[in-house]
Design a protein around this motif. Structure first.
Motif, mmCIF file in Angstrom:
data_model
loop_
_atom_site.group_PDB
_atom_site.id
_atom_site.type_symbol
_atom_site.label_atom_id
_atom_site.label_comp_id
_atom_site.label_asym_id
_atom_site.label_seq_id
_atom_site.Cartn_x
_atom_site.Cartn_y
_atom_site.Cartn_z
ATOM 1 N N ASP A 5 1.663 2.576 3.368
ATOM 2 C CA ASP A 5 2.470 1.736 4.258
ATOM 3 C C ASP A 5 3.959 1.853 3.956
ATOM 4 O OD1 ASP A 5 0.413 0.772 5.789
ATOM 5 O OD2 ASP A 5 0.189 -1.093 4.668
ATOM 6 N N TYR B 73 1.008 7.138 7.412
ATOM 7 C CA TYR B 73 0.008 8.207 7.451
ATOM 8 C C TYR B 73 0.262 9.106 8.658
ATOM 9 C CZ TYR B 73 -4.400 10.671 8.016
ATOM 10 O OH TYR B 73 -5.353 11.648 8.173
ATOM 11 N N ARG C 60 5.256 11.741 3.741
ATOM 12 C CA ARG C 60 4.208 11.716 4.760
ATOM 13 C C ARG C 60 3.918 13.098 5.338
ATOM 14 N NH1 ARG C 60 6.353 9.259 10.393
ATOM 15 N NH2 ARG C 60 4.177 8.592 10.339
ATOM 16 N N LYS D 17 -4.895 6.337 4.039
ATOM 17 C CA LYS D 17 -5.862 6.593 5.106
ATOM 18 C C LYS D 17 -5.225 6.421 6.491
ATOM 19 C CE LYS D 17 -9.365 6.958 2.189
ATOM 20 N NZ LYS D 17 -10.016 8.262 1.940
ATOM 21 N N PRO D 18 -5.900 6.931 7.536
ATOM 22 C CA PRO D 18 -5.446 6.653 8.906
ATOM 23 C C PRO D 18 -5.318 5.149 9.121
ATOM 24 C CG PRO D 18 -7.133 8.342 8.930
ATOM 25 C CD PRO D 18 -7.072 7.834 7.514
ATOM 26 N N GLY D 19 -4.268 4.758 9.805
ATOM 27 C CA GLY D 19 -3.991 3.341 9.999
ATOM 28 C C GLY D 19 -2.864 2.854 9.123
ATOM 29 N N ASP D 20 -2.633 3.520 7.978
ATOM 30 C CA ASP D 20 -1.472 3.182 7.157
ATOM 31 C C ASP D 20 -0.203 3.546 7.919
ATOM 32 O OD1 ASP D 20 -3.220 2.400 5.218
ATOM 33 O OD2 ASP D 20 -2.889 4.123 3.893
ATOM 34 N N LYS D 21 0.847 2.795 7.694
ATOM 35 C CA LYS D 21 2.068 2.921 8.493
ATOM 36 C C LYS D 21 2.642 4.337 8.479
ATOM 37 C CE LYS D 21 6.742 1.012 8.964
ATOM 38 N NZ LYS D 21 7.727 0.042 8.428
ATOM 39 N N LYS E 61 0.846 -1.189 0.000
ATOM 40 C CA LYS E 61 0.000 0.000 0.000
ATOM 41 C C LYS E 61 0.887 1.246 0.000
ATOM 42 C CE LYS E 61 -3.406 0.088 2.905
ATOM 43 N NZ LYS E 61 -4.138 0.003 4.196
#
Length: 678
Positions: free
Chosen positions: A42, A668, A649, A662-666, A39
């Motif tokens: 990520d 992000y 980032r 999105k939020p939760g991606d490494k 991703k």
């Protein structure tokens, strides 16, 4: 300023609409390098480069693979072609003959083996006959020997008076890359310590020293360890203000009295007085100086003799018999960099020429491979990125008008050096006899030192370059307020006039932006438009800027390229700021260049996506663990993967280009946590 008009000219030289194909298909980004299983949020580096990275094999004689190596190989081959042409030339110029003599001597390994240790025997004898600490200091100060000691000096522009030169003196004396190699205790560092002790013993053995692998080698290592203990850490040495400590020579003698400064300076040829009175020098790591001088004084002359013997052997190892050369490579090449084989002799030969007579070789390089129109195009591109910065500075919400005016003044005073110097270096005083390789190397060192020494009390030469034209690199020099782009980096894929506009902005545009922004990084921002180390910020603006850069440093502190090792955010801060600022300003310049028109979609990718993909692929690199370890301890640059992931980032444009992040991606970051500088 009309931002649109300031940048539009870049499109004319980026040139996606001309007939020739870009070097990298299909439009300057290689789609085959992608790893779509990753991703973007990520790991954007692996998303754009993962397929290539997982298949890439680092050549045995290199510490890395990737785009920089590909360009290095191209430049090396070009230099080999030039040397081959010189070998066939019937009537070479005097300068060309010197290049041939040095190269041929280096390539004649049979002659090197036949001479054995004879070329350095007299120097080894001189070291062995040293009786006093004054003798040791005199040897350390002899430029052609390439020795080391607790202090090292160079002649450079005075940071608070950029119209004058000054002798700068700093801590030195370590054979390993950084003091932490002596002080840390993790297993990989301990392994390097063990290997270095073996290296010391081997060098002493080659010099004919008795008990080379016993107490004598141990004493040399202990001396270096003691110097490491009192030396400053790499991140401390970046501080421009703390490392600027001017002193009269008499004050230096009183400050660190246990080092024979008069003897060492006399050996260097530095006079104690000028036409204006007593000479001033600038010392760097101030608190370390008395401690290093104390170590110098308390260490027996016999240990210093062995230390200098090791340094001499290492200094000339590549022009001595193969056994010495291989022993040097076994430590510095294999242990420190992780290589498994030496570079071929021809490649090492052109590196020697580039490092010894780089402008003589560079003159031939640009004549063959960098035509005037390439220089003109690159020059225009740099000018337009400068205009983009000027436009952006005027809109910064966090910078007050007083500081903004000073920032614009500094930007408008940038000196640009593109491709190659306007005036070539004169090598007529450099003697290069044929068939005397060690002496040739000594002559190069002596020539370069005396070239710099001769100007110490003269006006600053602002036309001089600190990189050779074939170099794949670039730099910003704060004391001259200049940016320098050698011809060697202005080549595809970094600079490809046939590539997509978005790609050129993401690659060479971000690179140019990087160098420009060094004038405004945490240290470069301490120098004014003239190049003087002087505060031009309002207190509130400086506090605001420092808070933002401190947040960036803390981000990088969290990254761990190797198990148990983290990036030092303070050590790498200047380069990280430049990476971020360069990308952001190149993105803005790209958007301005579109003139309000939408970018075409190519192979399903928008212009913004191509911009960021190009940036990621411009850092396509795979490094050996040993090389990464050395960099983490001493290099102000972050590893390549974080020069992508750590940067994008913080860039709002990246999130807009890839809306699936999105939020939760490494990688992000919530908007409030993103560091915004430009």
């Amino acid at each position: 300023m009309n931002r649109k008009l300031a940048i539009l000219a870049v499109v004319a030289i980026a040139g996606a609409n001309i007939a020739a194909a870009p070097q990298v298909p299909p439009w300057g980004v290689d789609l085959g390098y992608f790893d779509k299983s990753v991703k973007p949020g990520d790991d954007f580096f692996m998303y754009a480069n993962g397929s290539w990275y997982n298949k890439s094999v680092i050549p045995a004689a290199r510490s890395y693979s990737g785009v920089n190596l590909e360009l290095d190989l191209q430049n090396e081959q070009r230099l080999k072609n030039i040397v081959a042409g010189l070998e066939k030339k019937q009537n070479p110029t005097a300068e060309e003959q010197k290049l041939r003599n040095l190269y041929d001597g280096f390539e004649d390994q049979a002659a090197i083996e036949a001479q054995g240790m004879k070329p350095v025997q007299a120097d080894l004898k001189t070291i062995a006959s040293a009786k006093t600490l004054n003798d040791i200091a005199r040897l350390i100060g002899t430029p052609q020997l390439g020795l080391d000691g607790p202090f090292g000096g160079y002649i450079g522009v005075d940071q608070k008076n950029p119209n004058a030169y000054v002798l700068n003196i700093g801590q030195s004396g370590l054979g390993m890359p950084d003091r932490d190699y002596y002080l840390k205790t993790d297993k990989d560092i301990v392994a390097a310590q063990t290997a270095y002790k073996k290296f010391i013993a081997r060098m002493l053995g080659f010099a004919g020293v008795k008990d080379a692998d016993g107490s004598r080698a141990a004493a040399v290592y202990q001396l270096e360890h003691d110097m490491a203990v009192v030396s400053w850490a790499a991140d401390q040495r970046r501080d421009a203000e703390k490392t600027y400590n001017p002193m009269k020579i008499s004050e230096l003698k009183a400050f660190a009295p246990q080092y024979p400064w008069s003897v060492a300076l006399a050996a260097d040829g530095v006079s104690a007085t000028t036409s204006h009175g007593e000479r001033t020098v600038v010392i760097a790591e101030k608190s370390a100086f008395p401690k290093l001088a104390e170590i110098f004084a308390k260490t027996p002359v016999s240990v210093w003799r062995d230390y200098l013997t090791v340094r001499l052997m290492a200094s000339f190892s590549d022009v001595l018999p193969k056994a010495v050369d291989e022993a040097n490579f076994d430590f510095y090449g294999k242990v420190i960099q992780g290589k498994t084989a030496q570079l071929d002799r021809q490649t090492r030969g052109v590196h020697l020429l580039d490092g010894s007579m780089g402008e003589a070789l560079g003159k031939l390089y640009v004549a063959a491979y960098f035509p005037p129109d390439a220089k003109a195009k690159a020059d225009l591109l740099v000018h337009n990125l400068l205009k983009a910065y000027a436009a952006d500075i005027q809109t910064l919400s966090w910078m007050t008008p007083a500081t903004r005016a000073k920032a614009l003044d500094k930007l408008h005073h940038y000196m640009l050096k593109i491709g190659y110097p306007d005036h070539w270096r004169d090598y007529s005083a450099l003697e290069m006899p044929r068939g005397d390789l060690v002496q040739d190397v000594k002559n190069v060192r002596k020539f370069e030192w005396h070239r710099r020494l001769a100007r110490i009390d003269r006006p600053v030469d602002r036309t001089e370059w600190d990189m050779t034209p074939p170099t794949n690199n670039a730099y910003y020099e704060p004391t001259l307020n200049e940016i320098v782009f050698p011809a060697g980096i202005l080549q595809p894929p970094f600079f490809d006039p046939n590539a997509d506009d978005a790609v050129n902005y993401g690659e060479i545009g971000a690179t140019i932006g990087h160098e420009i922004s060094h004038g405004f990084d945490d240290q470069g921002s301490k120098y004014d438009a003239s190049g003087a180390l002087a505060n031009w910020w309002t207190p509130a603006d400086r506090k605001n800027f420092d808070a933002r850069t401190d947040a960036l440093a803390k981000q990088y502190d969290q990254y761990s390229p190797l198990p148990g090792m983290h990036i030092n955010g303070k050590l790498t801060l200047g380069e990280n700021i430049a990476d971020l600022a360069g990308l952001v300003i190149a993105y803005k310049a790209y958007h301005i260049s579109l003139g309000g028109k939408p970018a075409p979609v190519l192979n399903g990718y928008t212009g913004d996506q191509r911009f960021y993909l190009a940036y990621s692929q411009s850092w396509r690199q795979k490094d050996r663990d040993n090389s990464i370890r050395a960099a983490l301890l001493s290099d102000p640059h972050s590893p390549a993967i974080y020069r992508v992931n750590g940067v994008v980032r913080n860039d709002d444009g990246w999130y807009a280009a890839f809306p699936d992040i999105k939020p939760g991606d490494k990688f992000y970051l919530p908007p409030a946590q993103r560091v915004h500088l430009w």
